[in-house]
Design a protein around this motif. Structure first.
Motif, PDB file in Angstrom:
ATOM      1  N   ASP A   1     -19.914  26.895  29.775  1.00 44.28           N
ATOM      2  CA  ASP A   1     -19.229  28.062  30.355  1.00 44.28           C
ATOM      3  C   ASP A   1     -18.747  29.056  29.292  1.00 44.28           C
ATOM      4  OD1 ASP A   1     -19.661  27.233  32.947  1.00 44.28           O
ATOM      5  OD2 ASP A   1     -17.648  26.384  33.203  1.00 44.28           O
ATOM      6  N   GLY A   2     -19.590  29.344  28.306  1.00 44.58           N
ATOM      7  CA  GLY A   2     -19.269  30.361  27.311  1.00 44.58           C
ATOM      8  C   GLY A   2     -18.377  29.894  26.176  1.00 44.58           C
ATOM      9  N   HIS A   3     -18.089  28.608  26.095  1.00 43.47           N
ATOM     10  CA  HIS A   3     -17.315  28.085  24.970  1.00 43.47           C
ATOM     11  C   HIS A   3     -17.936  26.768  24.522  1.00 43.47           C
ATOM     12  CE1 HIS A   3     -15.332  26.141  28.479  1.00 43.47           C
ATOM     13  NE2 HIS A   3     -15.304  25.081  27.669  1.00 43.47           N
ATOM     14  N   THR A   4     -17.451  26.218  23.425  1.00 49.22           N
ATOM     15  CA  THR A   4     -17.972  24.962  22.906  1.00 49.22           C
ATOM     16  C   THR A   4     -16.974  23.850  23.151  1.00 49.22           C
ATOM     17  OG1 THR A   4     -19.196  26.133  21.182  1.00 49.22           O
ATOM     18  CG2 THR A   4     -18.840  23.779  20.844  1.00 49.22           C
ATOM     19  N   ASP A   5     -17.440  22.785  23.791  1.00 47.28           N
ATOM     20  CA  ASP A   5     -16.651  21.570  23.968  1.00 47.28           C
ATOM     21  C   ASP A   5     -17.150  20.544  22.955  1.00 47.28           C
ATOM     22  OD1 ASP A   5     -15.322  22.625  26.164  1.00 47.28           O
ATOM     23  OD2 ASP A   5     -16.677  21.695  27.609  1.00 47.28           O
ATOM     24  N   TYR A   6     -16.331  19.558  22.668  1.00 51.26           N
ATOM     25  CA  TYR A   6     -16.709  18.479  21.766  1.00 51.26           C
ATOM     26  C   TYR A   6     -16.565  17.156  22.495  1.00 51.26           C
ATOM     27  CZ  TYR A   6     -16.936  21.949  18.177  1.00 51.26           C
ATOM     28  OH  TYR A   6     -17.299  23.055  17.456  1.00 51.26           O
ATOM     29  N   ILE A   7     -17.621  16.325  22.436  1.00 47.08           N
ATOM     30  CA  ILE A   7     -17.610  15.017  23.081  1.00 47.08           C
ATOM     31  C   ILE A   7     -16.719  14.084  22.273  1.00 47.08           C
ATOM     32  CG2 ILE A   7     -19.015  13.055  23.850  1.00 47.08           C
ATOM     33  CD1 ILE A   7     -19.651  15.689  25.310  1.00 47.08           C
ATOM     34  N   HIS A   8     -15.720  13.500  22.936  1.00 47.24           N
ATOM     35  CA  HIS A   8     -14.764  12.613  22.274  1.00 47.24           C
ATOM     36  C   HIS A   8     -14.383  11.523  23.259  1.00 47.24           C
ATOM     37  CE1 HIS A   8     -10.576  11.838  20.530  1.00 47.24           C
ATOM     38  NE2 HIS A   8     -11.435  11.453  19.609  1.00 47.24           N
ATOM     39  N   ASP A   9     -14.606  10.276  22.907  1.00 44.89           N
ATOM     40  CA  ASP A   9     -14.304   9.125  23.768  1.00 44.89           C
ATOM     41  C   ASP A   9     -14.956   9.250  25.147  1.00 44.89           C
ATOM     42  OD1 ASP A   9     -12.847   7.939  21.757  1.00 44.89           O
ATOM     43  OD2 ASP A   9     -10.933   8.712  22.468  1.00 44.89           O
ATOM     44  N   GLY A  10     -16.198   9.755  25.176  1.00 43.80           N
ATOM     45  CA  GLY A  10     -16.968   9.787  26.413  1.00 43.80           C
ATOM     46  C   GLY A  10     -16.732  10.973  27.323  1.00 43.80           C
ATOM     47  N   HIS A  11     -15.892  11.918  26.924  1.00 43.45           N
ATOM     48  CA  HIS A  11     -15.685  13.116  27.738  1.00 43.45           C
ATOM     49  C   HIS A  11     -15.541  14.330  26.826  1.00 43.45           C
ATOM     50  CE1 HIS A  11     -11.725  11.206  27.062  1.00 43.45           C
ATOM     51  NE2 HIS A  11     -11.391  12.418  26.742  1.00 43.45           N
TER      52      HIS A  11
END
Length: 50
Positions: free
Chosen positions: A28-38
């Motif tokens: 959605d136009g930003h960067t998320d980081y995968i951490h502990d499965g989410h």
């Protein structure tokens, strides 16, 4: 997928970014980081989980 506002850790405890060691995902136009499965998305002084 609904965002959850419970912070697993704060920005001062761990700063996600290009060299943080976690997988990045554009969402959605930003960067998320995968951490502990989410995904974590920075929000002020903490990370929203979604």
């Amino acid at each position: 997928m609904a965002a959850c506002t419970i912070a697993e850790h704060t920005v001062t405890e761990h700063q996600h970014g290009p060299s943080c060691g976690h997988e990045s995902v554009v969402h959605d136009g930003h960067t998320d980081y995968i951490h502990d499965g989410h995904r974590h998305h920075e929000h002020g002084d903490h990370y929203d989980e979604h």
